[in-house]
Design an enzyme around this catalytic site. Sequence first.
Site, PDB file in Angstrom:
ATOM      1  N   ARG A  15       6.839 -77.765   9.365  1.00 33.67           N
ATOM      2  CA  ARG A  15       8.200 -78.266   9.114  1.00 33.67           C
ATOM      3  C   ARG A  15       8.327 -79.062   7.810  1.00 33.67           C
ATOM      4  O   ARG A  15       9.428 -79.421   7.399  1.00 33.67           O
ATOM      5  CB  ARG A  15       8.683 -79.100  10.313  1.00 33.67           C
ATOM      6  CG  ARG A  15       8.976 -78.213  11.527  1.00 33.67           C
ATOM      7  CD  ARG A  15       9.864 -78.911  12.516  1.00 33.67           C
ATOM      8  NE  ARG A  15       9.133 -79.925  13.262  1.00 33.67           N
ATOM      9  CZ  ARG A  15       9.692 -81.039  13.759  1.00 33.67           C
ATOM     10  NH1 ARG A  15      10.969 -81.296  13.538  1.00 33.67           N
ATOM     11  NH2 ARG A  15       8.975 -81.912  14.431  1.00 33.67           N
ATOM     12  N   GLY A  80      -5.181 -76.859  20.066  1.00 36.67           N
ATOM     13  CA  GLY A  80      -4.575 -78.010  20.739  1.00 36.67           C
ATOM     14  C   GLY A  80      -5.333 -79.301  20.490  1.00 36.67           C
ATOM     15  O   GLY A  80      -6.451 -79.297  19.969  1.00 36.67           O
ATOM     16  N   LYS A 333      -4.372 -99.039 -21.142  1.00 39.55           N
ATOM     17  CA  LYS A 333      -5.220 -98.239 -20.249  1.00 39.55           C
ATOM     18  C   LYS A 333      -6.676 -98.559 -20.498  1.00 39.55           C
ATOM     19  O   LYS A 333      -7.096 -98.632 -21.662  1.00 39.55           O
ATOM     20  CB  LYS A 333      -4.971 -96.750 -20.516  1.00 39.55           C
ATOM     21  CG  LYS A 333      -5.796 -95.848 -19.650  1.00 39.55           C
ATOM     22  CD  LYS A 333      -6.257 -94.579 -20.361  1.00 39.55           C
ATOM     23  CE  LYS A 333      -7.416 -94.840 -21.304  1.00 39.55           C
ATOM     24  NZ  LYS A 333      -8.080 -93.622 -21.803  1.00 39.55           N
ATOM     25  N   ASN A 359      -4.152-111.775 -31.366  1.00 37.77           N
ATOM     26  CA  ASN A 359      -2.755-111.361 -31.374  1.00 37.77           C
ATOM     27  C   ASN A 359      -2.651-109.935 -31.911  1.00 37.77           C
ATOM     28  O   ASN A 359      -3.183-109.631 -32.981  1.00 37.77           O
ATOM     29  CB  ASN A 359      -1.945-112.307 -32.270  1.00 37.77           C
ATOM     30  CG  ASN A 359      -0.458-112.028 -32.163  1.00 37.77           C
ATOM     31  OD1 ASN A 359       0.243-112.632 -31.368  1.00 37.77           O
ATOM     32  ND2 ASN A 359       0.024-111.093 -32.962  1.00 37.77           N
ATOM     33  N   ASN A 368      -7.603 -93.622 -29.794  1.00 32.21           N
ATOM     34  CA  ASN A 368      -8.837 -93.559 -29.000  1.00 32.21           C
ATOM     35  C   ASN A 368      -9.337 -92.155 -28.760  1.00 32.21           C
ATOM     36  O   ASN A 368     -10.456 -91.974 -28.289  1.00 32.21           O
ATOM     37  CB  ASN A 368      -8.617 -94.255 -27.647  1.00 32.21           C
ATOM     38  CG  ASN A 368      -7.492 -93.611 -26.848  1.00 32.21           C
ATOM     39  OD1 ASN A 368      -6.521 -93.095 -27.419  1.00 32.21           O
ATOM     40  ND2 ASN A 368      -7.615 -93.625 -25.541  1.00 32.21           N
ATOM     41  N   ARG A 422      -4.185 -99.463 -46.755  1.00 34.00           N
ATOM     42  CA  ARG A 422      -2.901 -98.796 -47.003  1.00 34.00           C
ATOM     43  C   ARG A 422      -2.729 -98.657 -48.512  1.00 34.00           C
ATOM     44  O   ARG A 422      -3.403 -99.341 -49.287  1.00 34.00           O
ATOM     45  CB  ARG A 422      -1.750 -99.612 -46.410  1.00 34.00           C
ATOM     46  CG  ARG A 422      -1.594-100.940 -47.090  1.00 34.00           C
ATOM     47  CD  ARG A 422      -0.545-101.825 -46.443  1.00 34.00           C
ATOM     48  NE  ARG A 422      -0.346-103.007 -47.278  1.00 34.00           N
ATOM     49  CZ  ARG A 422       0.038-104.193 -46.814  1.00 34.00           C
ATOM     50  NH1 ARG A 422       0.254-104.371 -45.536  1.00 34.00           N
ATOM     51  NH2 ARG A 422       0.210-105.201 -47.638  1.00 34.00           N
TER      52      ARG A 422
HETATM   53  C1  UD1 Z   1       1.422 -84.782  20.747  1.00 32.12           C
HETATM   54  C2  UD1 Z   1       1.180 -85.127  22.220  1.00 32.12           C
HETATM   55  C3  UD1 Z   1       2.451 -85.728  22.803  1.00 32.12           C
HETATM   56  C4  UD1 Z   1       2.863 -86.938  22.009  1.00 32.12           C
HETATM   57  C5  UD1 Z   1       3.016 -86.586  20.524  1.00 32.12           C
HETATM   58  C6  UD1 Z   1       3.223 -87.840  19.711  1.00 32.12           C
HETATM   59  C7  UD1 Z   1      -0.470 -83.522  23.056  1.00 32.12           C
HETATM   60  C8  UD1 Z   1      -0.671 -82.292  23.836  1.00 32.12           C
HETATM   61  N1  UD1 Z   1       0.810 -83.921  22.914  1.00 32.12           N
HETATM   62  O1  UD1 Z   1       2.406 -83.751  20.728  1.00 32.12           O
HETATM   63  O2  UD1 Z   1       2.239 -86.094  24.173  1.00 32.12           O
HETATM   64  O3  UD1 Z   1       4.078 -87.476  22.513  1.00 32.12           O
HETATM   65  O4  UD1 Z   1       1.830 -85.949  20.036  1.00 32.12           O
HETATM   66  O5  UD1 Z   1       3.497 -87.502  18.388  1.00 32.12           O
HETATM   67  O6  UD1 Z   1      -1.437 -84.119  22.611  1.00 32.12           O
HETATM   68  N2  UD1 Z   1      -3.760 -81.288  15.829  1.00 32.12           N
HETATM   69  C9  UD1 Z   1      -4.983 -80.803  15.473  1.00 32.12           C
HETATM   70  N3  UD1 Z   1      -5.433 -79.651  16.038  1.00 32.12           N
HETATM   71  C10 UD1 Z   1      -4.725 -78.975  16.970  1.00 32.12           C
HETATM   72  C11 UD1 Z   1      -3.453 -79.476  17.333  1.00 32.12           C
HETATM   73  C12 UD1 Z   1      -2.988 -80.640  16.746  1.00 32.12           C
HETATM   74  O7  UD1 Z   1      -5.678 -81.385  14.644  1.00 32.12           O
HETATM   75  O8  UD1 Z   1      -5.206 -77.938  17.441  1.00 32.12           O
HETATM   76  C13 UD1 Z   1      -3.270 -82.525  15.204  1.00 32.12           C
HETATM   77  C14 UD1 Z   1      -2.006 -82.309  14.399  1.00 32.12           C
HETATM   78  O9  UD1 Z   1      -2.323 -82.029  13.045  1.00 32.12           O
HETATM   79  C15 UD1 Z   1      -1.298 -83.654  14.540  1.00 32.12           C
HETATM   80  C16 UD1 Z   1      -1.752 -84.143  15.908  1.00 32.12           C
HETATM   81  O10 UD1 Z   1      -2.927 -83.419  16.215  1.00 32.12           O
HETATM   82  O11 UD1 Z   1      -1.703 -84.589  13.581  1.00 32.12           O
HETATM   83  C17 UD1 Z   1      -0.706 -83.950  16.984  1.00 32.12           C
HETATM   84  O12 UD1 Z   1      -0.451 -82.571  17.131  1.00 32.12           O
HETATM   85  P1  UD1 Z   1       1.030 -82.027  17.332  1.00 32.12           P
HETATM   86  O13 UD1 Z   1       0.962 -80.552  17.453  1.00 32.12           O
HETATM   87  O14 UD1 Z   1       1.936 -82.593  16.328  1.00 32.12           O
HETATM   88  O15 UD1 Z   1       1.345 -82.636  18.779  1.00 32.12           O
HETATM   89  P2  UD1 Z   1       2.768 -82.881  19.407  1.00 32.12           P
HETATM   90  O16 UD1 Z   1       3.297 -81.590  19.903  1.00 32.12           O
HETATM   91  O17 UD1 Z   1       3.603 -83.656  18.499  1.00 32.12           O
END
Ligand code: UD1
Length: 449
Positions: A15, A80, A333, A359, A368, A422
């Site tokens: 997004r 996840g 710098k 000065n 430089n 100069r």
């Molecule tokens: C998550 C929480 C939600 C909470 C919210 C707060 C879970 C399942 N849900 O949802 O309860 O209210 O955050 O903002 O945890 N990321 C990884 N690898 C992955 C997935 C995510 O590194 O496979 C990282 C993302 O880059 C991000 C963070 O984890 O920085 C959260 O992931 P995101 O997908 O934004 O979770 P939400 O759906 O917002």
Amino acid sequence: MAVSFIVLAAGVGSRMNSDTPKVLHHIAAAPLLHHALTAARALEPARIVVVTGHESAQVAKSAEDFDPAVECVLQDPQLGTAHAVSMAAPLLADASGEAIVLYGDTPFIRPETLEAMLHARARHSVVVLGFEAKDPGRYGRLVASGENLEKIVEYKDASDDERNITLCNSGVICASAKTMFQLIARIGNTNAAAEYYLTDIVEIARAQGLSAGVVICDEAETLGVNTRQQLAEAEAAFQSRARSEALENGVTLTAPETVFFALDTHIGRDAIIGPNVIFGTAVTIESGAEVKAFCHLEGCHISRGAVVGPFARLRPGAELAEDVHVGNFVEIKNAILDEGVKVGHLTYIGDADIGEFTNIGAGTVTCNYDGVMKHRTRIGKRAFIGSDTMLVAPVTIGNDALTASGSVITENVPDEALAVGRAKQVNKPGLATKLMARLKASKAAKGKS
Ligand code: UD1
Ligand code: CA
């Protein structure tokens, strides 16, 4: 008690509509990731592990720039938040003590809040950071009674009743490292998104007879960045907090809303900052220094009693000792200006050392760069550099030496010498009038043809 951090930063951040990974977008002149790492580092952790995925090389480089001690681990594919945390298991398998999960895109969690979570660990095996949301939207909901947490439900999987809960999940979770990885290994992906949800850790802990608790923080701390709009809001939130903090710390800000701070700006008590001053990273200003309007500062140090600006630019490596004066349209710098040096107007000082009470006249330039390499200019104490002197580096000007205005200085100047580099002035009597008459005649002749 040893504590390790796992910072999740693998997500795409679609997004943001950007080629840059989300956690590398800046607020307060630093990547979002550095904000999260700053909060982590405040607890003097044993280990920090960043989980990278999307554009992992760039993210890992930024983590290393922040602190070479930060370790990175790749999550590919991204299945996840629980799956992300499990990537750190091999690195932290034998870590003793606590583990805290942070998100790389959530910059405002305060170290004090993390400390509160560690304290709550005395009462609960798993501690989750929650907040009362004004607009709970699609956050995960905390099903809790008092401090005791029963479960976390993701919005997608929540019943209507659960969606009415306003206590939401920030994503920050704390447990002993051992418990964290033991529980995460049991998390499955049977849910609406077919992802491994870190949030399932609570129900699994409870099923094992472990208790889970919630620590509540202000919603402002949990602000996550998912869009450019939120990035701009996060910048505004940071700046308004930084301005208030500066004022509370005894800094005068003539027009606070026009001053922009960086994550690591340090300003001493009784310093005065005029309107429209912009701080890049790594600026320190001592007590009682003054920065006048419209200055741009980055990677520099301004000592007590020094006055800078208006309209000055200090770039990385500019070191101003006590009572230095840097005036308008001056750029400095990688240069050390000793006590009492004055550089008043229209000057470039780069790669230079300037001795005390010297000065520098208006329009002076340290030349430089020869097109390939940078060279240093060394100027002694109490020297006087005449206006419009070109100092062709490498070159050394002695103590108490003087250069004549308009000089191009290509050779070293000994102590106490006057250097003139100069052409000698010649006056031709009456020639100005004759020349003007000839030019006017020639213009008139053209007009006729
Ligand atoms: C998550 C929480 C939600 C909470 C919210 C707060 C879970 C399942 N849900 O949802 O309860 O209210 O955050 O903002 O945890 N990321 C990884 N690898 C992955 C997935 C995510 O590194 O496979 C990282 C993302 O880059 C991000 C963070 O984890 O920085 C959260 O992931 P995101 O997908 O934004 O979770 P939400 O759906 O917002
Ligand atoms: Ca999110």
